[in-house]
Design an enzyme around this catalytic site. Sequence first.
Site, short mmCIF file in Angstrom:
data_model
loop_
_atom_site.label_atom_id
_atom_site.label_comp_id
_atom_site.label_asym_id
_atom_site.label_seq_id
_atom_site.Cartn_x
_atom_site.Cartn_y
_atom_site.Cartn_z
N ASP A 1 2.35 -0.72 -2.22
CA ASP A 1 3.68 -0.23 -2.59
C ASP A 1 4.12 -0.87 -3.91
OD1 ASP A 1 4.21 -2.74 -1.61
OD2 ASP A 1 5.71 -2.12 -0.13
N SER A 2 3.26 -1.73 -4.48
CA SER A 2 3.47 -2.17 -5.86
C SER A 2 3.46 -0.97 -6.81
CB SER A 2 2.38 -3.18 -6.27
OG SER A 2 1.09 -2.69 -5.95
N ASP B 1 -0.55 1.20 1.95
CA ASP B 1 0.59 0.34 2.31
C ASP B 1 1.63 1.17 3.04
OD1 ASP B 1 1.29 -2.30 2.16
OD2 ASP B 1 1.62 -2.30 -0.01
N LYS C 1 -1.63 -1.08 5.79
CA LYS C 1 -1.20 -2.48 5.68
C LYS C 1 0.30 -2.55 5.94
CE LYS C 1 -0.65 -4.79 1.59
NZ LYS C 1 0.80 -5.13 1.65
N GLU D 1 3.66 -5.60 6.28
CA GLU D 1 4.07 -6.99 5.99
C GLU D 1 4.72 -7.62 7.21
OE1 GLU D 1 6.67 -7.09 2.57
OE2 GLU D 1 5.22 -6.05 1.29
N GLU E 1 -0.41 -14.00 0.72
CA GLU E 1 0.16 -13.89 -0.63
C GLU E 1 0.94 -15.15 -0.99
OE1 GLU E 1 2.12 -10.24 -1.67
OE2 GLU E 1 2.73 -11.01 -3.62
O1 KIV Z 1 1.62 -3.72 -2.88
C1 KIV Z 1 0.71 -4.47 -3.23
O2 KIV Z 1 0.09 -4.32 -4.29
C2 KIV Z 1 0.38 -5.60 -2.35
C3 KIV Z 1 -0.61 -6.60 -2.84
C4 KIV Z 1 0.02 -7.45 -3.88
C5 KIV Z 1 -1.19 -7.40 -1.74
O3 KIV Z 1 0.91 -5.69 -1.28
#
Ligand code: KIV
Length: 272
Positions: free
Chosen positions: A51-52, A90, A120, A122, A189
Amino acid sequence: MSIHDDVTKVGVQQIRKWTAAGRRLVVVTAYDALMARLADESGVDMILVGDSLGMTMLGYETTIPVTLRDCLHHTAAVKRGAKRAMVVADMPFLTYQISPEQALRNAGRLLQEAGADAVKLEGGERLAPTIRRLVDCGVPVLGHIGILPQSVKAEGGYRVQGRTPEAAAQLQRDAAAVQDAGAFALVLECLPMALSQEITAGTAIPTIGIGAGPHCDGQIQVLHDILGLFEDFVPHHTKRYAALADQIRQALAAYRDEVRGGSFPTEEQSFR
Ligand code: KIV
């Protein structure tokens, strides 16, 4: 196929085998088909559609505004580009925190509609029942503890986690809970490297570090950081392997000058 091995498609079992054999996992983010293809051809093992993408692709300041629709769209694109690497999608903010059933519905969409190989999310101990629900229904889950970017507003910024004995003990409990809930691997992280070394030694599932030192079972980096494409800030844990933003500016300035000066196109780029 890459020069690194004869695996044609990376999956959860392959990741377990590699970690047992001491082979470090190479993971990057990607958000579109072209970059996914380049990452895949370079032999990375796993691609995270993080989600970056909110910052790298959409111009947001945090990951909070990213929606499930955004992640579906970008994951589908990455899947079209990546043939060998495992593709992990994500789960964005508030698409899994409300209940395990909400998480299952949305993870199901990422697998069914976008073709993700895994998701993924969190969180540690608190998220364990949700991870268990997904895993029980056949959804491979990558855990994520340490800095949790989706909690940036509550935390008031991005700080290295686990610096006090209490915080370190909580992270140990989080790692154990995520593992026991059935996650196939765990992102760490921004933790002190001694702590991530202890967590790595104490968990049977692979740890994948970002700002967590060299002792993890694998490393993940944001593609735009390591390629020098994202220039707003350079995280302490990043190494730039290229300066593509500079190269792109130079190339486009040359194009601009040639168009304005009349030296592009020539007959060579023209049709008769
Ligand atoms: O969203 C992302 O890119 C991440 C990584 C930094 C692990 O969660």
